[in-house]
Design a protein around this motif. Sequence first.
Motif, mmCIF file in Angstrom:
data_model
loop_
_atom_site.group_PDB
_atom_site.id
_atom_site.type_symbol
_atom_site.label_atom_id
_atom_site.label_comp_id
_atom_site.label_asym_id
_atom_site.label_seq_id
_atom_site.Cartn_x
_atom_site.Cartn_y
_atom_site.Cartn_z
ATOM 1 N N HIS A 86 24.158 58.056 86.316
ATOM 2 C CA HIS A 86 25.610 57.975 86.124
ATOM 3 C C HIS A 86 26.342 57.206 87.231
ATOM 4 C CE1 HIS A 86 24.725 61.235 83.295
ATOM 5 N NE2 HIS A 86 24.156 61.881 84.295
ATOM 6 N N GLY A 111 29.406 59.533 87.816
ATOM 7 C CA GLY A 111 29.966 60.237 86.668
ATOM 8 C C GLY A 111 29.243 61.514 86.338
ATOM 9 N N SER A 112 28.328 61.966 87.196
ATOM 10 C CA SER A 112 27.610 63.206 86.909
ATOM 11 C C SER A 112 28.475 64.406 87.219
ATOM 12 C CB SER A 112 26.322 63.266 87.734
ATOM 13 O OG SER A 112 26.619 63.493 89.105
ATOM 14 N N LYS A 161 34.013 60.644 91.724
ATOM 15 C CA LYS A 161 33.716 60.965 90.327
ATOM 16 C C LYS A 161 34.394 59.977 89.390
ATOM 17 C CE LYS A 161 33.306 64.816 87.127
ATOM 18 N NZ LYS A 161 33.541 66.257 86.916
ATOM 19 N N ASN A 181 30.413 58.998 82.075
ATOM 20 C CA ASN A 181 29.257 59.650 82.699
ATOM 21 C C ASN A 181 27.926 58.989 82.389
ATOM 22 O OD1 ASN A 181 28.701 60.446 80.097
ATOM 23 N ND2 ASN A 181 28.955 62.631 80.450
ATOM 24 N N GLU A 221 30.355 53.225 77.850
ATOM 25 C CA GLU A 221 29.555 54.440 77.939
ATOM 26 C C GLU A 221 28.515 54.454 76.822
ATOM 27 O OE1 GLU A 221 30.952 58.789 79.178
ATOM 28 O OE2 GLU A 221 31.549 58.293 77.132
#
Length: 474
Positions: free
Chosen positions: A357, A375-376, A384, A388, A405
């Motif tokens: 991510h 994005g985890s 962040k 993800n 994504e």
Amino acid sequence: MTFSNIPLDLPHRRAFLRLTLTTAGSLSLGGFLAACGGGDDDQESAPPSEPVPPPQPPAPARSPFENISALQPADGNGLMLPLGFSSRIVARSGQPPLPGAPAWHAAPDGGACFAAPDGGWVYVSNSEMALTSDLKFAGGVGALRFNRRGELTDSYPILKNTGGNCAGGATPWDTWLSCEEFELTLFGVQAAGASRRAGMVWECDPFTRWTDGQQGRSLPALGHFAHEAVCVDPVHRVLYLTEDADGGRFYRFVCDAADWPPGAPRPQMQQGRLQVLQLRGLPANVEVVAAAASAGLRLDEPCAVEWIDVKDPDEGQAFTRGMMELRGDDPPGLEFVKAEGTWFFNGIVYFATQNNHRIWAYDTRNQTLEFIYDGSGNATDAIKFAVNRPDNITVSPFGEIVATEDGGNLEIGVLRPDRTSQAIARLLGHDRSETTGPAFSPDGMRLYFSSQRGTSGDPEDGMTFEIILPTAAR
């Protein structure tokens, strides 16, 4: 051309990038002439009692993604967007985008826009189809031609008879590099020599229609592996490439002096050194995140990089690594599992790794690597990212990373230079698809992307969208 000193501290570097972008070109010609004492000699001077105010530079342009609302309910195209944004579908797989045009290709993937001399542009899109039932290559690249008003005027293929064209990259000399994401194997085994047709990069002209029987321009010197994407650093005359595979590497191709002489507008991409990235202090042939954790190396800070020549560059790299491991040798380079899109911007090479991510930043001047977004669910708030499982990426003129994504809730997100992030689009009803091919039109008013497998999950159900922005992203 040289870069100014780019701060190593990431928040300061982002502020630096934003400052250089918003101030570039802000001095008007009138301001320049006033500063130099120039102007029209015949023009009467204003009387002392009525001084002429100095000309003011225009206000810096503002990104359309700077202050946006939350996503609104889906529009008629199944797309959730912020207030002020709208969308249309410009092409559907299996259907001609215009009467008399060829059917739009299946599995639309990576893409880019190219400015036309008449003020219009072309959006190119890869087809990630591999083989037909009779074992012929089924991939290629299609193009959508728009006039200066954004009206679709033509559609045509620019590359055929290739396989698994996933992403790629636009070049500074206005061609498209289309990447094949595969290596030829038979029952899991690859013979030496067979790999020389596997997983190559192909160069295409966005404005030249493919005619049957022509030969595309392959670039075997850029390696044989599961290519995902490529970007060009024209200052150092280097190309960077990602490998979307287990055990994949992050590569660069350093052009020989004869291949890209100083001052030449472009390289031939036929002679040079293919190399893989290694972080100093880590062993070779290990997954980068796990190895860094074991060594106590913080990857969210700049880490010194070295580049190692690949072994057997004429052979498939997955095959070569496997043969080396059977002999008890460690193949060179670190593993960046499922490395995806990459983009060069202002001296930084950004690339995404889907499984963990992350978005990474390689500083070409200081030769350091760090991850800048995660994005985890385990990421800190400071790094962040809304998306993800980042896949294809592009960068706006404001220094914002826009990422699609693969999985999750099918969003497209923006990563701003101030570390904030936000979803700018979400597809509903496309649960078995992925978002691909983000690209801004040259006028900055449109963002193109595709749903690779549409609402049915079938690559023959792909859709290509246009998002109309409230202000220009330039």
